[in-house]
Design a protein around this motif. Structure first.
Motif, PDB file in Angstrom:
ATOM      1  N   ARG A  23     -14.875  28.944 -26.841  1.00 20.76           N
ATOM      2  CA  ARG A  23     -14.509  30.347 -27.063  1.00 20.76           C
ATOM      3  C   ARG A  23     -14.175  31.020 -25.724  1.00 20.76           C
ATOM      4  NH1 ARG A  23     -15.603  35.361 -25.495  1.00 20.76           N
ATOM      5  NH2 ARG A  23     -17.847  34.972 -25.501  1.00 20.76           N
ATOM      6  N   ASP A  24     -15.165  31.353 -24.909  1.00 25.23           N
ATOM      7  CA  ASP A  24     -14.877  32.016 -23.627  1.00 25.23           C
ATOM      8  C   ASP A  24     -14.089  31.069 -22.721  1.00 25.23           C
ATOM      9  OD1 ASP A  24     -14.978  34.319 -22.153  1.00 25.23           O
ATOM     10  OD2 ASP A  24     -17.143  34.410 -22.002  1.00 25.23           O
ATOM     11  N   HIS A 212     -25.382  35.801 -19.962  1.00 25.89           N
ATOM     12  CA  HIS A 212     -23.973  35.410 -20.105  1.00 25.89           C
ATOM     13  C   HIS A 212     -23.285  35.942 -18.849  1.00 25.89           C
ATOM     14  CE1 HIS A 212     -20.143  34.990 -22.622  1.00 25.89           C
ATOM     15  NE2 HIS A 212     -19.735  35.654 -21.544  1.00 25.89           N
ATOM     16  N   HIS A 214     -20.326  35.886 -15.731  1.00 25.99           N
ATOM     17  CA  HIS A 214     -19.008  35.494 -15.228  1.00 25.99           C
ATOM     18  C   HIS A 214     -19.077  35.351 -13.708  1.00 25.99           C
ATOM     19  CE1 HIS A 214     -16.455  35.328 -18.803  1.00 25.99           C
ATOM     20  NE2 HIS A 214     -17.434  36.063 -19.320  1.00 25.99           N
ATOM     21  N   ASN A 248     -17.053  31.112 -16.290  1.00 26.20           N
ATOM     22  CA  ASN A 248     -18.431  31.419 -16.707  1.00 26.20           C
ATOM     23  C   ASN A 248     -19.395  30.540 -15.904  1.00 26.20           C
ATOM     24  OD1 ASN A 248     -16.650  32.177 -18.979  1.00 26.20           O
ATOM     25  ND2 ASN A 248     -18.534  32.645 -20.028  1.00 26.20           N
TER      26      ASN A 248
HETATM   27 ZN    ZN Z   1     -17.686  36.247 -21.396  1.00 25.61          ZN
END
Ligand code: ZN
Ligand code: KIV
Length: 522
Positions: A23-24, A212, A214, A248
Motif C-alpha cells: 500500500r504505502d 508509522h 516516513h 517508510n
Molecule cells: Zn504513510
C-alpha cells in the motif's frame, strides 16, 4: 500491555509487524506492481511471519480492489488490511475487499493537524471529531478489527490529538496509529508523544498503539523504535523501506535492530529473519526497484569487507566487524555454481538453497535460460542465477516479449536496431535508427508497439565482476501521471535494455494502457 502483545514464550513484549509494502510502498513513484506480483509479495510476507499485511487501498482502483480481495482470500495466517479514507464509500469498499480474509482489518484514517485541517480538509476540529466517530463506527460494524490513523499526528497539538484518539477508541477502533506522515519528528519527541497519549487518554488501554514513520529526515527507523519505547506495540514498515517520497521505515531494519539490540530494546517480533533477503529481492523484483548497495541488512555491501584491516579482523574472528551474521538474514555466501554441464536436479536444488520455490513450468524456463547463460559466460554465480530467475518471474505474464535483436553500432552512425517482438502471440519485426544503439533499440520497440510513455530513468550496472558479467538495466516509464519501473539482465547491455523497457511497458499495459501494436505480422 494487552494479551495480543504479551509474549508467552519470552519475557520480552511482542511487537506486531504491520507491513505496508503493498500500500504505502506501492504508492511511491515507479514502484507499481502487477496483480500477480502483489500476490507473490503477499506470500513471501506471510511466510516470513508478518502479523498484518496491508494489501492495498481498495477504493483507489478496480485493480487495487481485486488485489486486496485476492490476497484476503489467499492468506490464511496474517491479518489482511485494506485502507480507507474517512469516507463512507471508502470504508464500504475496504470492508468488501477484506470480507473473505481469515482475519480482516479495515484501516481508516483522517488528518488531524491544523495544517491539513485548514488547507486540505477545510474542516474544523469538532467536524473532524464527528467524522472520526461516524467512520470508525461504520468500519466496526463491518469487521471486529479496526485500525484508525491520525494522519500528520506529529504536527497535531497534543490536546486535540488526545481528543481524537479517545473518540476513535470509543467508536470501536482496536489499533490506534499515530503516523509521522511527513517525516518531521525526532525520536525523543515521538517517544514522548506516545507516552503522553497513553497516559492522558482515559480509554488508551483498550487499544494497541502503532508507529508509522516516513524517512524524509532519515529518521524513520529511529523514530519507530522510539515509539515502541513510548509504549506502541505495532510497527508499520515496508520491505526495503519503499514508500512515499523518501520512503517508510524499513521492515528489515526495525526487525534486526530489535533482534541485535535486544539488550536495550527488549521486544520480540514474529519475523523469521532468515527470509529477509528473499523478501527484499522479491519486492525489488516485483517493483523493479533496485536496492541501494549500502542499504542496511539487505544491500549487496551490507556484509562486504573491503579494507585490509577489516579483512584481517574478519579472518581472525567474524565478530570483529560483523554485529550479525549474513546467514541470520538469509544471505548465502557468493559461490561459484554449476556450469554448462549441470543438470536439472542440481539446478533445482541450488534454487531451493537460494530460497526460490518454482513451479514446474517456471523451473523449466529458468533452466533453459541458465543453460543459455552458462554457454556464454565462463563463471555463473548465485547473483547471475538470481537475476535470471527474478527476470523470469517478473515477465511471466507479459503480453509483449523480446524474440530477437540485432544492433549495428560503432563510430559510423547512425546506429540501427532490428528487433522481433512477440505481441500477444504474433511476431512483428521492425528496424529503427537512433542516436546511439540504446536509442535505436527503444525506437524499434516504439515502432512495433506505438505508445506515448516517456522514458524517465535509464540505469545500468554489472551483476557480478568481469567483462562477461551480466548487465542489469533499470528503466522507468511514465504515462499520464503514473510511472512504472522495469528491470532486465543479460550479458549484452542492449538486450538487457530491451528487456527492461519491455518489462516496464508490460506493466503499463497491465495498468490499462492500450497497446497499438503494428498490424504487419510475420
Ligand atoms: Zn504513510
Ligand atoms: O503516512 C501516513 O500518514 C499514512 C496513513 C494513511 C496511515 O500512510
Amino acid at each position: 500491555m494487552t494479551d495480543a502483545t504479551r509474549n508467552a514464550s519470552s519475557s520480552k513484549d511482542r511487537v506486531l509487524i504491520f507491513d505496508t509494502t503493498l500500500r504505502d510502498g506501492e504508492q511511491c513513484p515507479g514502484a507499481t506492481m502487477t496483480f500477480e506480483e502483489k500476490l507473490e509479495v503477499a506470500d513471501v510476507l506471510d511466510a516470513m511471519g508478518v502479523d498484518i499485511i496491508e494489501a492495498g487501498f481498495p477504493i483507489a482502483s478496480d485493480g487495487d480492489f481485486e488485489a486486496v480481495s485476492a490476497i484476503a482470500k489467499r492468506i490464511k495466517r496474517a491479518t489482511v488490511a485494506g485502507l480507507a479514507r474517512a469516507i463512507s464509500a471508502d470504508i464500504a469498499r475496504a470492508g468488501e475487499a477484506v470480507r473473505h480474509a481469515a482475519k480482516p482489518r479495515i484501516h481508516t484514517f483522517v488528518s488531524t493537524s491544523p495544517i491539513h485541517l485548514e488547507h486540505q480538509m477545510r474542516k474544523n476540529e469538532d467536524e473532524v471529531l464527528e467524522i472520526i466517530t461516524k467512520t470508525v463506527a461504520q468500519a466496526r460494524n463491518l469487521v471486529e478489527d479496526v485500525e484508525w490513523s491520525a494522519m500528520d499526528a506529529t504536527r497535531t497539538p497534543i490536546d486535540y490529538l488526545c481528543r481524537t484518539v479517545e473518540a476513535a477508541i470509543k467508536a470501536g477502533a482496536t489499533t490506534i496509529n499515530l503516523p509521522d506522515t511527513v517525516g518531521y519528528a525526532v525520536p525523543d519527541e515521538y517517544r514522548a508523544m506516545f507516552r503522553q497519549i497513553r497516559e492522558r487518554v482515559p480509554n488508551a488501554d483498550k487499544a494497541i498503539f502503532s508507529v508509522h514513520c516516513h524517512n524524509d529526515l532519515g529518521l524513520a527507523v529511529a523514530n519507530s523504535l522510539a515509539g515502541i519505547e513510548g509504549g506502541a506495540r505495532q510497527i508499520e514498515c515496508t520491505i526495503n523501506g519503499i514508500g512515499e517520497r523518501a520512503g517508510n521505515a524499513a521492515l528489515e531494519e526495525v526487525v534486526m535492530a530489535l533482534r541485535v539490540r535486544g539488550d536495550v530494546l527488549p521486544y520480540d517480533t514474529g519475523i523469521d529473519a532468515s527470509l529477509l533477503t528473499r523478501a527484499s529481492k522479491a519486492v525489488s523484483t516485483a517493483c523493479s526497484f533496485p536496492v541501494q548497495y549500502n542499504k542496511a541488512i539487505v544491500g549487496r555491501n551490507a556484509f562486504a569487507h573491503e579494507s585490509g584491516i577489516h579483512q584481517d579482523g574478519m579472518l581472525k574472528n567474524q565478530t570483529t566487524y560483523e554485529i550479525m551474521t549474513p546467514e541470520s538474514v538469509g544471505v548465502s555466501k557468493t559461490s561459484l555454481v554449476m556450469g554448462k554441464h549441470s543438470g536439472r536436479a542440481a539446478f533445482r536444488s541450488k534454487l531451493k538453497e537460494m530460497g526460490y520455490d518454482l513451479g514446474d513450468n517456471q523451473l523449466e524456463d529458468a533452466f533453459t535460460r541458465f543453460k543459455a547463460l552458462a554457454d556464454r559466460k565462463k563463471h555463473v554465480y548465485d547473483e547471475d542465477i538470481e537475476a535470471l530467475v527474478d527476470e523470469n518471474l517478473a515477465s511471466a505474464h507479459d503480453r509483449v516479449r523480446l524474440v530477437s535483436l540485432t544492433v549495428i553500432a560503432g563510430t559510423r552512425g547512425p546506429q540501427r536496431a532490428t528487433m522481433k517482438l512477440d505481441v500477444d502471440g504474433r511476431f512483428v519485426t521492425e528496424e529503427a535508427e537512433g542516436n546511439g544503439p540504446i536509442d535505436a533499440v527503444f525506437n524499434a520497440i516504439k515502432a512495433i508497439v506505438p505508445h506515448e510513455a516517456v522514458l524517465e530513468l535509464y540505469d545500468v550496472h554489472a551483476v557480478t565482476e568481469g567483462t562477461d558479467a551480466q548487465a542489469e538495466v533499470t528503466v522507468r516509464l511514465s504515462h499520464e501521471g503514473s510511472s512504472v519501473t522495469g528491470r532486465g539482465a543479460d550479458p549484452d547491455t542492449l538486450v538487457s535494455s530491451a528487456k527492461a523497457y519491455l518489462v516496464a511497458l508490460n506493466k503499463l499495459v497491465a495498468k490499462g494502457v492500450r497497446l497499438h501494436a503494428q498490424a504487419a505480422a510475420e
